[in-house]
Design a protein around this motif. Structure first.
Motif, PDB file in Angstrom:
ATOM      1  N   UNK A  34     -30.894   0.738  -0.712  1.00  0.00           N
ATOM      2  CA  UNK A  34     -31.271   1.785   0.105  1.00  0.00           C
ATOM      3  C   UNK A  34     -30.584   1.930   1.666  1.00  0.00           C
ATOM      4  N   UNK A  35     -30.169   0.300   1.762  1.00  0.00           N
ATOM      5  CA  UNK A  35     -29.396   0.295   2.881  1.00  0.00           C
ATOM      6  C   UNK A  35     -27.956   1.102   3.101  1.00  0.00           C
ATOM      7  N   UNK A  36     -27.198   0.978   1.817  1.00  0.00           N
ATOM      8  CA  UNK A  36     -26.112   1.663   1.454  1.00  0.00           C
ATOM      9  C   UNK A  36     -26.615   3.163   1.380  1.00  0.00           C
ATOM     10  N   UNK A  37     -27.416   3.548   0.623  1.00  0.00           N
ATOM     11  CA  UNK A  37     -27.469   5.063   0.673  1.00  0.00           C
ATOM     12  C   UNK A  37     -27.892   5.817   2.076  1.00  0.00           C
ATOM     13  N   UNK A  38     -28.809   5.177   2.892  1.00  0.00           N
ATOM     14  CA  UNK A  38     -29.109   5.588   3.853  1.00  0.00           C
ATOM     15  C   UNK A  38     -28.403   5.669   4.897  1.00  0.00           C
ATOM     16  N   UNK A  39     -27.320   4.681   5.166  1.00  0.00           N
ATOM     17  CA  UNK A  39     -26.305   4.623   6.181  1.00  0.00           C
ATOM     18  C   UNK A  39     -25.123   5.774   5.675  1.00  0.00           C
ATOM     19  N   UNK A  40     -24.790   5.950   4.354  1.00  0.00           N
ATOM     20  CA  UNK A  40     -24.258   6.824   3.966  1.00  0.00           C
ATOM     21  C   UNK A  40     -24.730   8.319   4.461  1.00  0.00           C
ATOM     22  N   UNK A  41     -25.890   8.750   4.308  1.00  0.00           N
ATOM     23  CA  UNK A  41     -26.504   9.974   4.504  1.00  0.00           C
ATOM     24  C   UNK A  41     -26.530   9.949   5.995  1.00  0.00           C
ATOM     25  N   UNK A  75     -22.846  -5.885   8.078  1.00  0.00           N
ATOM     26  CA  UNK A  75     -22.366  -5.679   9.568  1.00  0.00           C
ATOM     27  C   UNK A  75     -21.342  -4.425   9.535  1.00  0.00           C
ATOM     28  N   UNK A  76     -20.540  -4.113   8.349  1.00  0.00           N
ATOM     29  CA  UNK A  76     -19.413  -3.143   8.296  1.00  0.00           C
ATOM     30  C   UNK A  76     -20.377  -1.734   8.144  1.00  0.00           C
ATOM     31  N   UNK A  77     -21.373  -1.792   7.521  1.00  0.00           N
ATOM     32  CA  UNK A  77     -22.099  -0.546   7.357  1.00  0.00           C
ATOM     33  C   UNK A  77     -22.689  -0.322   8.619  1.00  0.00           C
ATOM     34  N   UNK A  78     -23.178  -1.004   9.341  1.00  0.00           N
ATOM     35  CA  UNK A  78     -23.636  -0.692  10.646  1.00  0.00           C
ATOM     36  C   UNK A  78     -22.480  -0.545  11.814  1.00  0.00           C
ATOM     37  N   UNK A  79     -21.353  -1.129  11.676  1.00  0.00           N
ATOM     38  CA  UNK A  79     -20.389  -0.693  12.557  1.00  0.00           C
ATOM     39  C   UNK A  79     -19.747   0.616  12.291  1.00  0.00           C
ATOM     40  N   UNK A  80     -19.885   1.215  11.070  1.00  0.00           N
ATOM     41  CA  UNK A  80     -19.148   2.447  10.603  1.00  0.00           C
ATOM     42  C   UNK A  80     -20.270   3.545  11.235  1.00  0.00           C
ATOM     43  N   UNK A  95     -11.071  13.111   9.414  1.00  0.00           N
ATOM     44  CA  UNK A  95     -10.916  12.812   7.973  1.00  0.00           C
ATOM     45  C   UNK A  95     -10.589  11.266   7.663  1.00  0.00           C
ATOM     46  N   UNK A  96      -9.775  10.730   8.520  1.00  0.00           N
ATOM     47  CA  UNK A  96      -9.708   9.243   8.276  1.00  0.00           C
ATOM     48  C   UNK A  96     -10.902   8.642   8.226  1.00  0.00           C
ATOM     49  N   UNK A  97     -11.957   8.982   9.188  1.00  0.00           N
ATOM     50  CA  UNK A  97     -13.257   8.041   9.031  1.00  0.00           C
ATOM     51  C   UNK A  97     -14.032   8.670   8.012  1.00  0.00           C
ATOM     52  N   UNK A  98     -13.930   9.950   7.415  1.00  0.00           N
ATOM     53  CA  UNK A  98     -14.669  10.209   6.455  1.00  0.00           C
ATOM     54  C   UNK A  98     -14.044   9.524   5.116  1.00  0.00           C
ATOM     55  N   UNK A  99     -12.864   9.431   4.983  1.00  0.00           N
ATOM     56  CA  UNK A  99     -12.334   8.989   3.754  1.00  0.00           C
ATOM     57  C   UNK A  99     -12.742   7.449   3.744  1.00  0.00           C
ATOM     58  N   UNK A 100     -12.672   6.576   5.026  1.00  0.00           N
ATOM     59  CA  UNK A 100     -13.074   5.292   4.823  1.00  0.00           C
ATOM     60  C   UNK A 100     -14.471   5.284   4.412  1.00  0.00           C
ATOM     61  N   UNK A 101     -15.381   6.126   5.050  1.00  0.00           N
ATOM     62  CA  UNK A 101     -17.016   6.037   4.662  1.00  0.00           C
ATOM     63  C   UNK A 101     -17.165   6.274   3.192  1.00  0.00           C
ATOM     64  N   UNK A 102     -16.464   7.271   2.711  1.00  0.00           N
ATOM     65  CA  UNK A 102     -16.696   7.481   1.364  1.00  0.00           C
ATOM     66  C   UNK A 102     -16.184   6.371   0.504  1.00  0.00           C
ATOM     67  N   UNK A 106     -16.224   3.308   1.005  1.00  0.00           N
ATOM     68  CA  UNK A 106     -16.670   2.094   1.115  1.00  0.00           C
ATOM     69  C   UNK A 106     -17.918   2.311   0.687  1.00  0.00           C
ATOM     70  N   UNK A 107     -18.823   3.289   0.675  1.00  0.00           N
ATOM     71  CA  UNK A 107     -20.164   3.664   0.312  1.00  0.00           C
ATOM     72  C   UNK A 107     -20.064   3.900  -1.144  1.00  0.00           C
ATOM     73  N   UNK A 108     -19.186   4.552  -1.651  1.00  0.00           N
ATOM     74  CA  UNK A 108     -19.523   5.013  -2.863  1.00  0.00           C
ATOM     75  C   UNK A 108     -19.626   3.876  -3.981  1.00  0.00           C
ATOM     76  N   UNK A 109     -18.941   2.828  -3.943  1.00  0.00           N
ATOM     77  CA  UNK A 109     -19.029   1.714  -5.008  1.00  0.00           C
ATOM     78  C   UNK A 109     -20.297   0.939  -4.691  1.00  0.00           C
ATOM     79  N   UNK A 110     -20.558   0.790  -3.326  1.00  0.00           N
ATOM     80  CA  UNK A 110     -21.884   0.183  -2.808  1.00  0.00           C
ATOM     81  C   UNK A 110     -23.101   0.867  -3.365  1.00  0.00           C
ATOM     82  N   UNK A 111     -23.245   2.212  -3.446  1.00  0.00           N
ATOM     83  CA  UNK A 111     -24.293   2.835  -3.668  1.00  0.00           C
ATOM     84  C   UNK A 111     -24.555   2.736  -5.177  1.00  0.00           C
TER      85      UNK A 111
END
Length: 309
Positions: free
Chosen positions: A205-212, A110-115, A241-248, A250-255
């Motif tokens: 792939x969900x993590x990777x695709x959302x991040x891309x 849910x958080x991936x989609x909300x981002x 910058x705040x959004x990019x920091x949160x996204x990076x 969050x998704x870095x460890x997931x990937x």
């Protein structure tokens, strides 16, 4: 469910963090403080966005929901992990393990989609400011949130419906701080080759695709601003910058955890801690310390609460 009835395992053993008793106490104090700060910080954002009349923009509505997801994601694993630091026998029941994994992937998906919805909000706000109010309507925001819950539910059910039917007859040691889906699957008493790759396709792939998609969306925003505004690029970078920091973060460890989940990576525990403990705390830190409107709204609510006594 026949496999579950025949299973000889009723609980799993969590390896956790190794070290002396003194080190375990330090771990306990460290994670206890972090979890307390995570709950208080995210709950403060949720309450401020809910009750403050000054934070009624779409961005803060989405931010409030993001804080709720972060708080729930951390609560699924961290309290159990903290209590286990003071125990010699770190076990979790079979169904407790399944429940933990279910809610982890529910709130994570849910958080991936909300981002992604938050990235769309920033695109409209920066690239189409005159149409921002009409596009980001309350109805669209509610659909974003509902869609996030739906994706999270589909994401977790698609994996758990296959996992709960696996037979577990030993061994039962999970080499992590909590029940992690790839590690639990490896303990099944049957060939899980197909299921392992399904997990990679689903979670990885969900993590990777959302991040891309998020990376591309922020790139489009910056390119658009650069081409149409001479002085707006620095402002856009500051806003994003705040959004990019949160996204990076969050998704870095997931990937790393779910895109290559079955490789023997020694840093899995560290990434798991970062994903479930550290990252949920960064959300309130980033959005409150750097956001003047949020700080003003918190102070006003605190003043109103004091005056009402």
């Amino acid at each position: 469910m026949d496999h579950m009835n025949k299973s000889t395992i009723s609980e799993f053993v969590l390896v956790g963090l190794s070290g002396s008793w003194t080190l375990q106490i330090l771990y306990f104090m460290f994670f206890f403080v972090l979890y307390g700060a995570t709950v208080v910080g995210n709950l403060l954002i949720v309450l401020t966005v809910t009750f403050s009349s000054h934070l009624n923009s779409p961005m803060y509505f989405l931010l409030g929901n993001l804080s709720f997801f972060d708080m729930c994601l951390s609560t699924v694993t961290t309290p159990k992990m903290i209590v286990d630091l003071l125990r010699e026998q770190r076990t979790i029941s079979l169904w407790g393990c399944m429940t933990q994994m279910f809610f982890m992937h529910l709130f994570g998906g849910a958080e991936m989609t909300l981002l992604i919805a938050m990235a769309f909000d920033r695109y409209v706000a920066i690239c189409k400011p005159l149409h921002y109010t009409s596009i980001m309507s309350r109805h669209l925001l509610q659909r974003f949130v509902l869609f996030s819950w739906t994706i999270g539910f589909i994401h977790t059910m698609s994996q758990m419906v296959l996992t709960i039917n696996l037979p577990f007859c030993g061994p039962n040691v999970v080499d992590n701080l909590f029940c992690d889906l790839p590690l639990v699957i490896k303990l099944a008493c049957k060939d899980t080759y197909i299921l392992e790759f399904f997990v990679i396709a689903d979670s990885g792939l969900l993590s990777l695709i959302c991040f891309i998609l998020l990376f591309l969306s922020y790139t489009v925003i910056l390119v658009t601003v650069h081409n149409h505004s001479t002085g707006g690029l620095s402002k856009a970078i500051s806003t994003l910058s705040a959004h990019i920091t949160v996204v990076t973060l969050f998704f870095g460890p997931c990937i790393f955890i779910y895109a290559w989940p079955f490789s023997n990576f020694s840093g899995t525990k560290i990434l798991s801690v970062f994903y479930t403990v550290i990252t949920p705390l960064l959300n309130p830190i980033i959005y409150t310390l750097r956001n003047q409107e949020m700080k003003v709204a918190i102070r006003k609510l605190r003043t109103q609460h004091i005056n009402s006594k």
